[in-house]
Motif scaffolding. Sequence first.
Motif, short mmCIF file in Angstrom:
data_model
loop_
_atom_site.label_atom_id
_atom_site.label_comp_id
_atom_site.label_asym_id
_atom_site.label_seq_id
_atom_site.Cartn_x
_atom_site.Cartn_y
_atom_site.Cartn_z
N GLY A 1 0.89 -1.27 -0.40
CA GLY A 1 -0.02 0.10 -0.25
C GLY A 1 0.93 1.32 0.20
O GLY A 1 1.67 1.16 0.71
N LEU B 1 0.98 5.10 0.90
CA LEU B 1 0.10 6.60 2.01
C LEU B 1 -0.47 7.16 0.49
O LEU B 1 0.35 8.29 0.09
N TYR C 1 -4.03 1.66 -2.22
CA TYR C 1 -4.06 2.97 -2.01
C TYR C 1 -4.22 2.92 -0.74
O TYR C 1 -5.54 2.48 -0.21
N VAL C 2 -3.28 3.30 0.56
CA VAL C 2 -3.72 3.88 2.12
C VAL C 2 -4.74 5.25 2.02
O VAL C 2 -4.09 5.78 1.72
N ASP C 3 -6.06 5.44 2.57
CA ASP C 3 -6.54 6.55 2.46
C ASP C 3 -7.56 6.73 3.62
O ASP C 3 -8.11 7.77 3.18
N MET D 1 -7.53 0.43 6.85
CA MET D 1 -6.34 -0.29 5.57
C MET D 1 -4.91 -1.43 5.96
O MET D 1 -4.67 -2.18 5.61
N ILE D 2 -4.50 -0.67 7.27
CA ILE D 2 -2.77 -0.24 7.00
C ILE D 2 -2.41 -2.09 7.87
O ILE D 2 -1.13 -2.96 6.98
N LEU E 1 -1.96 -4.76 5.41
CA LEU E 1 -0.54 -5.28 4.31
C LEU E 1 -0.04 -5.68 4.90
O LEU E 1 0.55 -6.71 5.74
N LEU F 1 4.46 -0.55 3.62
CA LEU F 1 3.77 0.41 2.97
C LEU F 1 4.64 1.00 3.08
O LEU F 1 6.19 1.82 3.47
N GLU G 1 -1.32 3.34 13.69
CA GLU G 1 -1.79 2.40 12.63
C GLU G 1 -0.17 2.24 11.45
O GLU G 1 -0.33 0.78 11.72
#
Length: 467
Positions: free
Chosen positions: A5, A7, A24-26, A30-31, A34, A37, A59
């Motif tokens: 992912g 950011l 995408y990490v928005d 979500m993190i 993964l 990152l 996170e």
Amino acid sequence: MARIGILKVRGAMPHYEELPFNMYVDRPGMIRDLDALIIPPGTLVESRVLERYGWLGREVWDFVERGGTVVGVCSGVQFLSKSINLNVRGLPGYVEGLGVLNISLEPLIVTGPVLVKVINESWATRGLVNTELGGWQAHTYGKINVLNNDVQIDGVSTITRYNYRNATLETPTLVSSRKYRVFGTMVHGILGPNSPISKNLFNELGIHDERIIREYYKLSDERAWAPREDAPRIPRIITVASTMTGEGKTLLTSALVHCLSREGYYVGVAKLGGDIRDLHPSLYVLKRPFKPWMSIMLRWDDKALGWVGWREALSNAAGLGLDYLVVEGVMGLLTGSSRDSEDVFSSTIGFMKQVGTDVILIASAAYDGVEGAIFRLRSYIKELIEIGRKPIIAVLNNMYHGTHEDEEVVRFRRELEGLSIRLMTIDALPISSKPEELIDLGDYEEAAVKISEESLCEHLIGSLGQS
């Protein structure tokens, strides 16, 4: 397939260069799912993302402490650091980073190509000791200080120009954590699909197939500068010039590329000289990567300021089939013009003399009032007409209103109408940063969109249709 992912929050530039990711990490949650990152370049610290996104710091820390792999690039290193000294020209002092990397960063302005030499081995630099990797740096706060033995310096760059002067400095630019699977680079352009550091990252994730590795660059490729089917074509060039430095060229350039892109044109951006930080707001608006041809070389005596000659820059723009290339001038219109010659140029006006370009001229009322800005616009317009480069638009920035000032603007507008030049005024906007100092790219984008949609686009499209 492993989940890498990147950011994507306010101030992040996930498309500034080729980076490996497939999502995408928005948003929160979500993190944790993964495998790796990427914290991309941008203005994450200046945009105060740790304050804006309350979930983000927690996170990332949870992910790191569970053994997750994290790579920070430039602003991503600042984000992961313990502290960043933003004290440039009297600006606020230290702000806290996340503290994953036990380093601090001090002001160090570098905007150019570099070679970074790998001096120590970590999971990211395995097998690369004594190897040199080519990339570029583009930062204001880039001097890394290692605070304890938790952090290892993996690579150093020998810089030949920094803080606006020619001098040599060896400085750390690659670092890794001895406690966590975290790596940081202040050098851009070393995480592409053929990069040995990227291959080490994929090896850590158990990915060895070149075809699969290429899949992790598809999202980057979507925003790449790709040639159009009808390329090459000669783009129309618009040069943004000012009467003095610091009058709003970068903001106006960002508004121009927003307008032209919104109208459906394929638009590129370039900068006269080597300070490529001025390109970042426009690239943030366009969501496209930086390329070396975007820095057009000036000559100051025996010194070259910039990356490529203007012919090479325009050849690249034509090869892509761009409709427009917006070029931001350097400092004031006449700065460096005493060094201009028939063969080389050292100024914005020197560039205009050699290259067929439309001109937009801006002056700010913040320095010496509306009257002073109008005086400078009038004087410089006369100079431009004499060399056959009459502006299509004159911009009075940081306008304020009073009976006498408004009457002066009305008179000046009538004067310019007689010359077929449009006058545009921009009231002072709530934006206090600029690319050379403390900049929030989100602020710039919001201001650029506001200027573009409220008045600039109407003036621009009308002017381009007439000229």
